[in-house]
Design a protein around this motif. Sequence first.
Motif, PDB file in Angstrom:
ATOM      1  N   GLN A 310       0.832  -1.199   0.000  1.00 22.09           N
ATOM      2  CA  GLN A 310       0.000   0.000   0.000  1.00 22.09           C
ATOM      3  C   GLN A 310       0.868   1.251   0.000  1.00 22.09           C
ATOM      4  O   GLN A 310       2.002   1.242   0.462  1.00 22.09           O
ATOM      5  N   MET A 311       0.292   2.331  -0.543  1.00 22.64           N
ATOM      6  CA  MET A 311       0.997   3.607  -0.602  1.00 22.64           C
ATOM      7  C   MET A 311      -0.030   4.727  -0.498  1.00 22.64           C
ATOM      8  O   MET A 311      -1.087   4.666  -1.124  1.00 22.64           O
ATOM      9  N   ARG A 312       0.295   5.744   0.293  1.00 17.09           N
ATOM     10  CA  ARG A 312      -0.614   6.864   0.488  1.00 17.09           C
ATOM     11  C   ARG A 312       0.154   8.170   0.344  1.00 17.09           C
ATOM     12  O   ARG A 312       1.304   8.279   0.788  1.00 17.09           O
ATOM     13  N   GLY A 313      -0.473   9.163  -0.298  1.00 11.29           N
ATOM     14  CA  GLY A 313       0.161  10.458  -0.465  1.00 11.29           C
ATOM     15  C   GLY A 313      -0.811  11.596  -0.266  1.00 11.29           C
ATOM     16  O   GLY A 313      -2.001  11.475  -0.574  1.00 11.29           O
ATOM     17  N   ASP A 314      -0.312  12.703   0.297  1.00 11.65           N
ATOM     18  CA  ASP A 314      -1.133  13.906   0.425  1.00 11.65           C
ATOM     19  C   ASP A 314      -0.273  15.124   0.107  1.00 11.65           C
ATOM     20  O   ASP A 314       0.951  15.086   0.202  1.00 11.65           O
ATOM     21  N   GLN A 315      -0.947  16.210  -0.279  1.00  9.24           N
ATOM     22  CA  GLN A 315      -0.268  17.425  -0.719  1.00  9.24           C
ATOM     23  C   GLN A 315      -1.128  18.633  -0.375  1.00  9.24           C
ATOM     24  O   GLN A 315      -2.360  18.571  -0.458  1.00  9.24           O
ATOM     25  N   HIS A 316      -0.471  19.743   0.023  1.00 13.49           N
ATOM     26  CA  HIS A 316      -1.221  20.937   0.400  1.00 13.49           C
ATOM     27  C   HIS A 316      -0.353  22.172   0.242  1.00 13.49           C
ATOM     28  O   HIS A 316       0.878  22.103   0.291  1.00 13.49           O
ATOM     29  N   LEU A 317      -1.000  23.306   0.014  1.00 15.94           N
ATOM     30  CA  LEU A 317      -0.324  24.590   0.131  1.00 15.94           C
ATOM     31  C   LEU A 317       0.012  24.813   1.596  1.00 15.94           C
ATOM     32  O   LEU A 317      -0.760  24.434   2.488  1.00 15.94           O
ATOM     33  N   ILE A 318       1.164  25.410   1.864  1.00 12.54           N
ATOM     34  CA  ILE A 318       1.605  25.583   3.252  1.00 12.54           C
ATOM     35  C   ILE A 318       0.563  26.384   4.026  1.00 12.54           C
ATOM     36  O   ILE A 318       0.160  27.465   3.630  1.00 12.54           O
ATOM     37  N   GLY A 319       0.097  25.792   5.129  1.00  9.65           N
ATOM     38  CA  GLY A 319      -0.898  26.428   5.970  1.00  9.65           C
ATOM     39  C   GLY A 319      -2.327  26.246   5.505  1.00  9.65           C
ATOM     40  O   GLY A 319      -3.248  26.809   6.112  1.00  9.65           O
ATOM     41  N   ASP A 322      -5.563  20.001   2.629  1.00  8.43           N
ATOM     42  CA  ASP A 322      -5.027  19.150   1.583  1.00  8.43           C
ATOM     43  C   ASP A 322      -5.680  19.435   0.235  1.00  8.43           C
ATOM     44  O   ASP A 322      -6.903  19.581   0.125  1.00  8.43           O
ATOM     45  N   LEU A 323      -4.814  19.488  -0.803  1.00  8.60           N
ATOM     46  CA  LEU A 323      -5.294  19.572  -2.183  1.00  8.60           C
ATOM     47  C   LEU A 323      -5.581  18.185  -2.745  1.00  8.60           C
ATOM     48  O   LEU A 323      -6.433  18.016  -3.610  1.00  8.60           O
ATOM     49  N   ARG A 324      -4.837  17.219  -2.275  1.00  6.27           N
ATOM     50  CA  ARG A 324      -5.032  15.836  -2.693  1.00  6.27           C
ATOM     51  C   ARG A 324      -4.675  14.908  -1.550  1.00  6.27           C
ATOM     52  O   ARG A 324      -3.817  15.208  -0.713  1.00  6.27           O
ATOM     53  N   ASP A 325      -5.343  13.784  -1.498  1.00 10.85           N
ATOM     54  CA  ASP A 325      -5.095  12.760  -0.480  1.00 10.85           C
ATOM     55  C   ASP A 325      -5.568  11.439  -1.079  1.00 10.85           C
ATOM     56  O   ASP A 325      -6.769  11.202  -1.197  1.00 10.85           O
ATOM     57  N   GLY A 326      -4.638  10.615  -1.505  1.00 12.27           N
ATOM     58  CA  GLY A 326      -4.996   9.382  -2.189  1.00 12.27           C
ATOM     59  C   GLY A 326      -4.269   8.181  -1.624  1.00 12.27           C
ATOM     60  O   GLY A 326      -3.244   8.307  -0.943  1.00 12.27           O
ATOM     61  N   ASP A 356      -9.681   7.858  -3.405  1.00 12.13           N
ATOM     62  CA  ASP A 356      -9.568   9.299  -3.172  1.00 12.13           C
ATOM     63  C   ASP A 356     -10.079   9.560  -1.767  1.00 12.13           C
ATOM     64  O   ASP A 356     -11.283   9.495  -1.507  1.00 12.13           O
ATOM     65  N   GLN A 357      -9.171   9.866  -0.848  1.00 14.84           N
ATOM     66  CA  GLN A 357      -9.547  10.037   0.554  1.00 14.84           C
ATOM     67  C   GLN A 357     -10.380  11.304   0.770  1.00 14.84           C
ATOM     68  O   GLN A 357     -11.239  11.352   1.655  1.00 14.84           O
ATOM     69  N   LEU A 358     -10.132  12.343  -0.041  1.00 14.01           N
ATOM     70  CA  LEU A 358     -10.892  13.588   0.118  1.00 14.01           C
ATOM     71  C   LEU A 358     -12.352  13.392  -0.279  1.00 14.01           C
ATOM     72  O   LEU A 358     -13.266  13.915   0.372  1.00 14.01           O
ATOM     73  N   ALA A 359     -12.573  12.619  -1.343  1.00 11.73           N
ATOM     74  CA  ALA A 359     -13.938  12.357  -1.789  1.00 11.73           C
ATOM     75  C   ALA A 359     -14.569  11.186  -1.063  1.00 11.73           C
ATOM     76  O   ALA A 359     -15.783  10.975  -1.162  1.00 11.73           O
ATOM     77  N   GLY A 360     -13.754  10.417  -0.340  1.00  8.08           N
ATOM     78  CA  GLY A 360     -14.258   9.237   0.351  1.00  8.08           C
ATOM     79  C   GLY A 360     -14.776   8.191  -0.607  1.00  8.08           C
ATOM     80  O   GLY A 360     -15.780   7.523  -0.329  1.00  8.08           O
ATOM     81  N   ALA A 361     -14.072   8.015  -1.749  1.00  5.54           N
ATOM     82  CA  ALA A 361     -14.579   7.121  -2.787  1.00  5.54           C
ATOM     83  C   ALA A 361     -13.446   6.288  -3.379  1.00  5.54           C
ATOM     84  O   ALA A 361     -12.306   6.757  -3.529  1.00  5.54           O
ATOM     85  N   THR A 362     -13.775   5.051  -3.750  1.00  7.09           N
ATOM     86  CA  THR A 362     -12.874   4.212  -4.529  1.00  7.09           C
ATOM     87  C   THR A 362     -12.974   4.641  -5.988  1.00  7.09           C
ATOM     88  O   THR A 362     -14.068   4.690  -6.557  1.00  7.09           O
TER      89      THR A 362
END
Length: 377
Positions: A310-319, A322-326, A356-362
Amino acid sequence: MIPMAPLWAAETADDVRPVTATFGGRLHLDFADFDNDSRGTPNKDDTEVRRAWLDMSGRFFVVDYKLEADFSGDRVEAKDVYVSRDFSGGKLTVGQFKQYFSLDDRTGSNYGSFLERGNAGTTLAPLYRLGASWQAARNDMTWAASAYSLESIDAWQVKGRAAGGRVTWAPGATAGDVLHLGLSLAHERYDNPGGNGVPGLKIRPRPAGHLSDNSRLTLVDFSAGRDTDVNKWSMEYAQVRGPISWQGEFSGASFDDGLQRGKVLAGYGMLSWFVTGESRAYDSKTGRFARVKNIQHKAGAFELALRYDQMRGDQHLIGQPDLRDGRTEAWTLGGNWYMRPNLRFMLNLIDSRNRDQLAGATVDHTRAVTGRLQFDF
């Protein structure tokens, strides 16, 4: 491998400066059959020449050398291209070579229990880069450190510099009885990824094998043209007890371009069983698994293996949020038939999911049957 043969030598024993050459190669013929769900673009059933490598290695006067290339694609791709020299405590290598990161990546593609390495091994490992390294082995330990460019012979557009290293410990390792522990670290500085014609910096694993491009999920994407710092690490553990072995790694990376930050965490666990009684071979001098030579039956050796990855990644503008969380994950059941030490047939059954963790969907669920006929010399 063909035994090393001298191509030139001095006439007198007082001035022996041999030039030698050994030729080798590998051929991996793969296929994949997919059961795609209705989400996204389906993957196509296909076959491919996964690897068609040729190499030459030997000695040229006072240095060792290796020249290796892959002829499987549309163009020839350089792999190991280096010279090295042994000193009293280790070996200095200069040129292009695979960097020292993780047990999964350092174990050669001829010797792994599955067709493909895990997510971290295929997306985080630095692979072949131009640089210089120092490596040594002593008292059940190995260590290696390197300074390298993010360029390679075939990917000169990627600019930047990096340093990394790996240390392993396998106390009292013998055939069929191994405990392996290891740690890998790397720091990479990318110049302008995604800008001025430079390729972007993305982590996009293939969850269902090398031909599953249409199931890739972007976990982080740093392609806005800003210099990006990346810190990588991997903790290794493996044991061999006769015909049974188990192995796992926990790996990660952090990304920072001054405006955005991201992180990736990955882990896998695997179990291998040689039904015919053989053991996975381990090379204590390099801290990795090697060729299975002790085939006990005329029909060959049979190995069953199971892996969860398994692999998980997230990304965001500082402060900012999250823009993405998968997340991507896969179960792989593998079977290997070693007809000879250098000839085997591999079959993998894969069940993978992207979420997609942000959408809560597979967002993708793909099953695949993949296979390989493999020969090396």
